[in-house]
Design an enzyme around this catalytic site. Structure first.
Site, mmCIF file in Angstrom:
data_model
loop_
_atom_site.group_PDB
_atom_site.id
_atom_site.type_symbol
_atom_site.label_atom_id
_atom_site.label_comp_id
_atom_site.label_asym_id
_atom_site.label_seq_id
_atom_site.Cartn_x
_atom_site.Cartn_y
_atom_site.Cartn_z
ATOM 1 N N TYR A 18 0.873 -1.185 0.000
ATOM 2 C CA TYR A 18 0.000 0.000 0.000
ATOM 3 C C TYR A 18 0.900 1.221 0.000
ATOM 4 C CZ TYR A 18 -3.740 3.052 1.888
ATOM 5 O OH TYR A 18 -4.670 4.046 2.096
ATOM 6 N N TYR A 178 -11.767 -4.820 7.374
ATOM 7 C CA TYR A 178 -10.444 -4.491 7.933
ATOM 8 C C TYR A 178 -10.549 -3.445 9.040
ATOM 9 C CZ TYR A 178 -5.730 -2.636 8.319
ATOM 10 O OH TYR A 178 -4.524 -2.220 8.819
ATOM 11 N N HIS A 179 -11.187 -2.324 8.735
ATOM 12 C CA HIS A 179 -11.203 -1.214 9.670
ATOM 13 C C HIS A 179 -12.153 -1.466 10.839
ATOM 14 C CE1 HIS A 179 -9.933 0.313 5.726
ATOM 15 N NE2 HIS A 179 -9.057 0.967 6.442
ATOM 16 N N LYS A 544 -10.774 16.522 16.792
ATOM 17 C CA LYS A 544 -10.087 15.909 15.651
ATOM 18 C C LYS A 544 -9.922 16.977 14.578
ATOM 19 C CE LYS A 544 -9.434 12.147 14.610
ATOM 20 N NZ LYS A 544 -8.138 11.411 14.597
ATOM 21 N N ASP A 548 -8.210 13.867 9.269
ATOM 22 C CA ASP A 548 -7.945 12.534 9.810
ATOM 23 C C ASP A 548 -9.225 11.966 10.416
ATOM 24 O OD1 ASP A 548 -6.959 10.265 11.091
ATOM 25 O OD2 ASP A 548 -6.226 11.416 12.809
ATOM 26 N N HIS A 550 -9.551 8.677 11.481
ATOM 27 C CA HIS A 550 -9.327 7.541 12.380
ATOM 28 C C HIS A 550 -9.584 8.019 13.805
ATOM 29 C CE1 HIS A 550 -7.196 5.715 8.920
ATOM 30 N NE2 HIS A 550 -7.616 4.603 9.473
#
Length: 671
Positions: A18, A178-179, A544, A548, A550
């Site tokens: 990646y 995945y996340h 935040k 971003d 996440h």
């Protein structure tokens, strides 16, 4: 180089890393270098402005351009990104979600340019690859959503219907569990929420009427999954077998797909990146290898594509050498060992069969709960799935903090020798030149000035009008790409029509954990006493800044702050520094905690500090957490940040205690 057997399913998976950063030119150099080293496919990382539909000169893009991926703002960038790489012969994975249709439109347009002597339909028929395009998990974990759920599902539906008809080798969506694991999902939740998303997508395509019933098997055959492989080797391997079993059952029973080949699970893997540790990062090598084995040893549920993180991703952006190391891990397994030469090694194992059955039952029960709510979209809008994930992650963190879950080098076996991989003076991570952003801003403005403005306006007007109807938007998006429309303009028009969305944070729904903990009780008493001395309950703003998305760490900090007695102000992701400052002033908070994992900390964090000072708020300490190299942490402290926390600071209760001390110091209170 062939596999040891001739069977199609036993050929080497697509081997990727990646990658992408700084600019299209720099990323193109990296891709060509990796292909020359034996990489067999490309996995494109886009920067956050591209992922969220902004051009580099937008206010929210400040500090984010080229940091976690490559900026692609128009067809010119896509040309440079694939210069010298025949797109009709490549196998390309693109990690892009909300603007997936747009990036695929750019990809198709440039592929047709590259093979201009061929008919467009012939070029399209050869394109192979994947767009991630799973918007549901963005609302739950990764945060690069743009539009509300309903129009987002419309874009996905249009793209799938168009792709099946026009680029039959392409995977138009990658259902992405995945996340979910990174956001806290247990294996049953991971399976259930990913499959609930797949059900929502397939239902939407079926109900749109864009695909004839007799062709619906082709839709199912092009759905792929993108899965996380963690360190619990047996459980992770069984999870893949359970996923294959559940997918086969759902596509056969719910959608009536009769061809077993169309029902076969097709999935790719990125092994767990957020499970990598900043402390003793050399331990990450064996973690990566074990996780890779979990998705390759079971032939009946083997990944079709794998991309491995680099050993030092918990420290920052990996260097080309680090990516080469990750590439060689796959090549050694594929070409040197005999691990892939045999029938499935786990067939007939009663241990494996029992674990698979347990996972299938647990996931099936959770799928039923989601369907009772109204499906994946309704479970997002209600906050149900997000609340479940935040609670699960809080429990995972509790187990790590208590030592029940051992993390080598972090909460146990933490004595270490100096690492020769991180010797003083060695550049342990790749850094993005700050001039990159300024160059991108100048380039996008030059691009806008050089194109045919009339053609651009006409293309955008057609997009705007079509978005108000049920017309498939894919061909119109390709026309926009060829006219020179930018990423921000394409997304901006759809924002006008569809609106924007702020997903539930899940913090209020999270179940408190560790209430009986001695440490939590002690900090709660300090929080209460300090509030009484100041004259009001202590308030913390968790922010935040930037793009971003996440938010897992920020949410866990917010939950723990609540558990120790703070009144918590948390407004979610994607805020400008000015918005954070305004909220801090309006809510009269006693501390501001910022979370940044994208590398934009040197730009966005000082902007918050300076904004507070400009507003006359001098008694509110600002603390920051994220992936922040030591040199950058020193710079932040020089610019007024009171404390910097990184992933090695995993004890959240101790972090809360330190924050209380900062507040007491600012207010000149004794210990």
């Amino acid at each position: 180089m062939p596999y040891p057997t001739d069977r199609e399913r036993d050929r080497p998976w697509v081997i990727r890393t990646y990658a992408g950063h700084s600019s299209a030119e720099r990323s193109n150099e990296l891709y060509r270098r990796n292909l020359a080293k034996g990489q067999t496919g490309l996995s494109v990382a886009f920067d956050l402005p591209t992922q969220t539909g902004y051009d580099p000169d937008h206010e929210l893009a400040t500090g984010e351009v080229g940091k976690v991926g490559v900026p692609v703002s128009h067809i010119g960038d896509m040309r440079r990104l694939f210069d010298g790489i025949p797109m009709a012969e490549a196998n390309t994975s693109m990690t892009i979600n909300a603007p997936a249709m747009w990036l695929l439109a750019l990809y198709v347009a440039v592929a047709e340019e590259q093979a201009a002597r061929e008919a467009p339909h012939a070029v399209r028929a050869r394109l192979a690859g994947t767009t991630q395009n799973d918007i549901v998990k963005e609302y739950l974990s990764r945060g690069t959503y743009v539009f509300p759920p309903a129009p987002s599902m419309r874009l996905i539906t249009d793209m799938i219907a168009w792709s099946v008809a026009n680029i039959p080798k392409w995977n138009p969506i990658n259902i992405c569990s995945y996340h979910l694991q990174e956001a806290g999902a247990t294996p049953p939740q991971e399976l259930a929420y990913a499959l609930s998303t797949a059900i929502a997508v397939l239902d939407a395509v079926r109900d749109s009427g864009q695909v004839p019933q007799e062709k619906f098997g082709d839709v199912v055959a092009r759905i792929s999954f993108f899965v996380n492989a963690g360190l619990r080797f047996v459980e992770e391997m069984c999870k893949m077998r359970a996923l294959a079993q559940l997918w086969d059952e759902i596509t056969k029973e719910r959608y009536g797909v009769k061809d077993p080949k169309q029902r076969r699970l097709r999935y790719g893997v990125q092994v767990n990146s957020l499970g990598l540790t900043e402390a003793q990062p050399e331990n990450n090598v064996q973690r990566i290898v074990l996780e890779m084995l979990a998705v390759t040893l079971s032939r009946d549920a083997r990944a079709r594509a794998i991309q491995l993180p680099a050993w030092n991703e918990a420290l920052g952006l990996p260097r080309p050498w680090d990516q080469q190391w990750a590439l060689r891990m796959q090549q050694v397994l594929a070409y040197e060992t005999d691990l892939l030469e045999y029938e499935d090694l786990f067939d007939g194992s009663r241990v494996v069969e029992a674990k698979v059955a347990e996972l299938v039952a647990g996931a099936g029960a959770e799928i039923d709960r989601v369907q009772e709510i109204g499906g994946a979209v309704a479970a997002v809008e209600s906050g149900y799935m997000k609340g479940q994930l935040v609670s699960s992650l809080a429990e995972r963190r509790r187990r790590m903090e208590s030592g029940e879950a051992v993390v080598v080098g972090v909460n146990r076996f933490d004595t270490t020798e100096p690492s020769p991989l991180q010797v003083e003076g060695a550049a342990a991570i790749e850094t993005v030149d700050p001039a990159t952003e300024a160059a991108a801003v100048a380039a996008i403005r030059a691009w806008r000035g050089s194109r045919d403005a009339t053609a651009v306006e006409s293309a955008l007007a057609e997009l705007r009008d079509a978005a108000k109807t049920d017309t498939n938007l894919m061909d119109i998006s390709i026309a926009c790409a060829k006219a020179g429309v930018t990423t921000g303009e394409w997304a901006g028009v759809l924002r006008e029509v569809f609106g924007e969305f702020r997903a539930p944070t899940g913090v209020s729904a999270a179940i408190p954990t560790g209430e009986a903990s001695t440490e939590i009780r002690a900090v709660r008493q300090r929080v209460q006493a300090t509030g009484e001395e100041i004259g009001s309950r202590l308030r913390m703003l968790v922010g935040k800044p930037g793009l971003d998305g996440h938010s897992n760490g920020a949410e866990q900090v917010a939950v723990r702050a609540r558990d120790v007695g703070f009144e918590v102000v948390y407004q979610g992701i994607r805020l400008t520094p000015a918005q954070i400052v305004a909220a801090a002033v309006q809510e009269d908070v006693h501390v501001v905690g910022l979370s940044v994992l994208s590398g934009s900390h040197l730009e966005v964090v000082p902007a918050v500090v300076e904004g507070l000072r400009a507003a006359g708020v001098d008694d509110v300490p600002v603390v920051v957490g994220g992936i922040i190299p030591p040199d950058d942490a020193a710079v932040l402290r020089e610019r007024g940040v009171a404390a910097v926390f990184t992933p090695k600071d995993y004890q959240l209760t101790a972090m809360m205690d330190e924050i209380v001390t900062l507040i007491r110091t600012v207010h000149q209170l004794g210990d």
